[in-house]
Write a protein that holds these residues in place. Structure first.
Motif, short mmCIF file in Angstrom:
data_model
loop_
_atom_site.label_atom_id
_atom_site.label_comp_id
_atom_site.label_asym_id
_atom_site.label_seq_id
_atom_site.Cartn_x
_atom_site.Cartn_y
_atom_site.Cartn_z
N GLU A 22 5.40 -12.56 -1.48
CA GLU A 22 4.08 -12.09 -1.04
C GLU A 22 3.23 -11.68 -2.24
N GLY A 23 3.84 -10.95 -3.16
CA GLY A 23 3.10 -10.42 -4.29
C GLY A 23 2.79 -11.43 -5.38
N LEU A 53 10.67 -2.19 3.20
CA LEU A 53 10.37 -2.27 1.77
C LEU A 53 8.89 -2.60 1.59
N VAL A 54 8.16 -1.71 0.92
CA VAL A 54 6.72 -1.94 0.69
C VAL A 54 6.36 -1.97 -0.79
N GLY A 55 7.32 -1.66 -1.68
CA GLY A 55 7.04 -1.70 -3.11
C GLY A 55 8.32 -1.74 -3.92
N PHE A 56 8.18 -2.25 -5.15
CA PHE A 56 9.36 -2.42 -6.01
C PHE A 56 8.90 -2.50 -7.46
N LEU A 70 9.20 -4.62 -15.19
CA LEU A 70 9.07 -5.98 -14.68
C LEU A 70 8.88 -5.97 -13.16
N ASP A 71 8.23 -7.00 -12.66
CA ASP A 71 8.18 -7.28 -11.22
C ASP A 71 7.56 -6.18 -10.38
N THR A 72 6.58 -5.47 -10.90
CA THR A 72 5.89 -4.45 -10.10
C THR A 72 5.16 -5.14 -8.95
N VAL A 73 5.46 -4.74 -7.74
CA VAL A 73 4.84 -5.38 -6.58
C VAL A 73 4.75 -4.38 -5.42
N VAL A 74 3.61 -4.46 -4.71
CA VAL A 74 3.38 -3.65 -3.51
C VAL A 74 2.88 -4.60 -2.44
N SER A 75 3.35 -4.43 -1.21
CA SER A 75 2.91 -5.29 -0.11
C SER A 75 1.40 -5.19 0.05
N ARG A 76 0.80 -6.27 0.47
CA ARG A 76 -0.68 -6.31 0.59
C ARG A 76 -1.25 -5.18 1.44
N PRO A 77 -0.69 -4.90 2.62
CA PRO A 77 -1.28 -3.83 3.44
C PRO A 77 -1.20 -2.45 2.77
N CYS A 78 -0.31 -2.29 1.80
CA CYS A 78 -0.13 -0.98 1.17
C CYS A 78 -0.79 -0.88 -0.21
N GLN A 79 -1.45 -1.94 -0.65
CA GLN A 79 -2.10 -1.90 -1.96
C GLN A 79 -3.31 -0.97 -1.92
#
Length: 131
Positions: A22-23, A53-56, A70-79
């Motif tokens: 997704e990210g 899981l909404v972020g990593f 590395l790989d910082t990602v947050v789900s779109r609805p939670c950005q």
């Protein structure tokens, strides 16, 4: 909305593959994140909302004083809710507590305000070779 943050917590490969896709684009892969993280990472931070899981973010390291975000990602609805900045803040604290002296991050230009302003990184000279 209650978000919990876990350092080195359990990793659900399917959930992380879906969040990563997704990210960063593309279909979800089948990467064994749990195995990769155990082998190559100082730690990682997972953000969950009601168990989902909404972020990593991953903290790889050299086994000494340098670590790499590395790989910082947050789900779109939670950005835009500060979840990414808190993921990085937890990673910074835990990396410091582990004895590292430096935490590096590479990013694309459009992410400059996020990493420099929201997360507190400072610009440095660096080099890169695309392989």
């Amino acid at each position: 909305m209650v978000i919990t943050y876990d350092w080195r917590g359990p990793v659900d490969n399917a959930a992380l593959n879906a969040l990563h896709a997704e990210g960063f684009g593309g279909p979800p892969g089948t990467l064994d994140w749990a195995g990769r993280l155990r082998r190559h990472s100082l730690g990682w931070v997972c953000a969950h909302e009601e168990g989902a899981l909404v972020g990593f973010v991953n903290v790889a390291w050299d086994g000494g004083t340098h670590a790499f975000l590395l790989d910082t990602v947050v789900s779109r609805p939670c950005q835009g809710l500060g979840i990414g900045a808190e993921l990085v803040a937890v990673a910074v604290r835990e990396t410091r507590d582990a004895g590292c002296r430096w935490l590096h991050v590479d990013f694309e230009e459009e992410l400059r305000p996020y990493y420099l302003d929201a997360c507190g990184f400072r610009p440095t000279a660096a080099g890169l070779i695309a392989l």
